[in-house]
Design an enzyme around this catalytic site. Structure first.
Site, short mmCIF file in Angstrom:
data_model
loop_
_atom_site.label_atom_id
_atom_site.label_comp_id
_atom_site.label_asym_id
_atom_site.label_seq_id
_atom_site.Cartn_x
_atom_site.Cartn_y
_atom_site.Cartn_z
CB CYS A 132 -0.23 -0.43 1.15
SG CYS A 132 -0.05 0.24 2.66
CG HIS A 153 3.45 -0.85 12.93
ND1 HIS A 153 4.55 -1.00 12.09
CD2 HIS A 153 3.37 -1.38 11.49
CE1 HIS A 153 4.93 -1.60 11.88
NE2 HIS A 153 4.10 -2.82 11.41
CD GLU A 196 -3.06 1.33 13.37
OE1 GLU A 196 -3.80 1.80 13.43
OE2 GLU A 196 -1.89 0.07 12.46
CB SER A 222 0.98 -8.69 8.67
OG SER A 222 0.33 -8.06 7.59
CB SER A 223 -2.78 -6.10 11.92
OG SER A 223 -4.18 -6.43 12.24
CG ASN A 224 -2.07 -6.05 5.95
OD1 ASN A 224 -1.85 -6.84 5.21
ND2 ASN A 224 -1.00 -5.51 6.71
#
EC number: 1.17.7.4
Length: 314
Positions: free
Chosen positions: A12, A74, A126, A225-227
């Site tokens: 992204c 983050h 984050e 990785s959260s996403n």
């Protein structure tokens, strides 16, 4: 067997910017460049930057006085920023601008003494950075991860309340939590638009489409990785077997038994080179066709700090 590639997938704008900041700092200032926390949550990316001279640390006490340090995508708390200033560290901030937007919401609530509720995952960097923007002892910031957590909040309906969210959450889960918050606290305020970032939203929507056409969904992304985790969870919820892998070496050939269509996507911090290596490995295991969903175009770009912009001279 065939592969269907999700679109969009992978990097992204915030990740692109964060990596570019580290690369430019190394090119301009040379090594060592210190980075507080993994600049993005991807082992391949971090190892590549480490080989080029980046030194990853978890806390600033590991950084020599006066050195260059980069804050990860983050974000960090105000206490970390103050420590860097006190230590005379040269800081380049790779915090994603969309995370910074949430930081500003928290800081605004803190100034007003409004009690803030952050929807997010405990322990995620984050979340730690975002909660660290609140410094008003007369108010407070409270973390909730689920609808069940709301019942544990010791807040009153008449309190001045606002909410915000981590940027990489499940859209569905977050919507449920927000709805529950509004039911318990009808006067609660929140952002006009969901804080979940465009890239997280787009990739989750692409996985929905992918899962409808696949027998197996492979998500390329690191375990922290959260996403990426949210993408794998979403495919599973839709009734499709899903696997979260770092790279092609993690593929188990037994996954492909009785499978005709394999969906592949990548988290926002996973580079396309890893996706292509997965495609190549699956072709070695019998895949004969590769297709790609039409998806939506992403053209968001975040600039690196001016002093790190490298101008090519003809």
């Amino acid at each position: 067997m065939k592969i269907i590639l999700a679109n969009p997938r992978g990097f992204c704008a915030g990740v692109d910017r964060a990596i570019s900041i580290v690369e430019s700092a190394l090119e301009i200032h040379g090594s060592p460049i210190y980075v507080r926390h993994e600049v993005v949550h991807n082992r391949f990316v971090v190892n590549g930057l480490r080989e080029r001279g980046a030194i990853f640390v978890e806390e600033l006490h590991e950084v020599p006085d006066g050195a260059i340090v980069i804050f990860s995508a983050h974000g960090v708390s105000q206490a970390v920023r103050q420590e860097a200033k006190n230590r005379n560290l040269k800081v380049f901030d790779a915090t994603c601008p969309l995370v910074t937007k949430v930081h500003m919401q928290v800081a605004r609530a803190s100034r007003k003494g409004t009690k803030a509720i952050l929807i997010g995952h405990e322990g995620h960097p984050e979340v730690e950075g975002t909660m660290g923007q609140y410094d008003n002892p007369e108010g407070g910031i409270f973390l909730v991860e689920s609808v069940e957590d709301i019942a544990k909040l010791g807040l009153r309906q008449e309190d001045d309340l606002t909410f915000m969210t981590q940027t990489t959450l499940s859209i569905d889960d977050t919507s449920e939590v927000i709805e529950a918050l509004k039911q318990k606290y009808p006067a609660i305020q929140g952002p006009r638009k969901n804080d979940i970032c465009y890239a997280t939203t787009n990739r989750q929507q692409a996985v929905r489409e992918l899962a409808q056409q696949s027998d197996l969904v492979i998500v390329v992304g690191s375990k922290n990785s959260s996403n990426s985790n949210r993408l794998a969870e979403l495919a599973s919820r839709m009734g499709v077997v899903s696997k979260l892998i770092d790279d092609a070496n993690d593929i188990d050939p037994t996954w492909l038994e009785n499978v005709t269509t394999i969906g592949i996507t990548a988290g926002a911090s996973a580079p396309e080179v890893l996706v292509q290596s997965v495609v190549k490995r699956l072709q070695e295991l019998g895949v004969t066709r590769v297709e790609e969903l039409q998806g939506c175009e992403e053209n968001t770009v975040f600039e690196v700090p001016r002093e790190l912009r490298i101008t090519e001279v003809n």
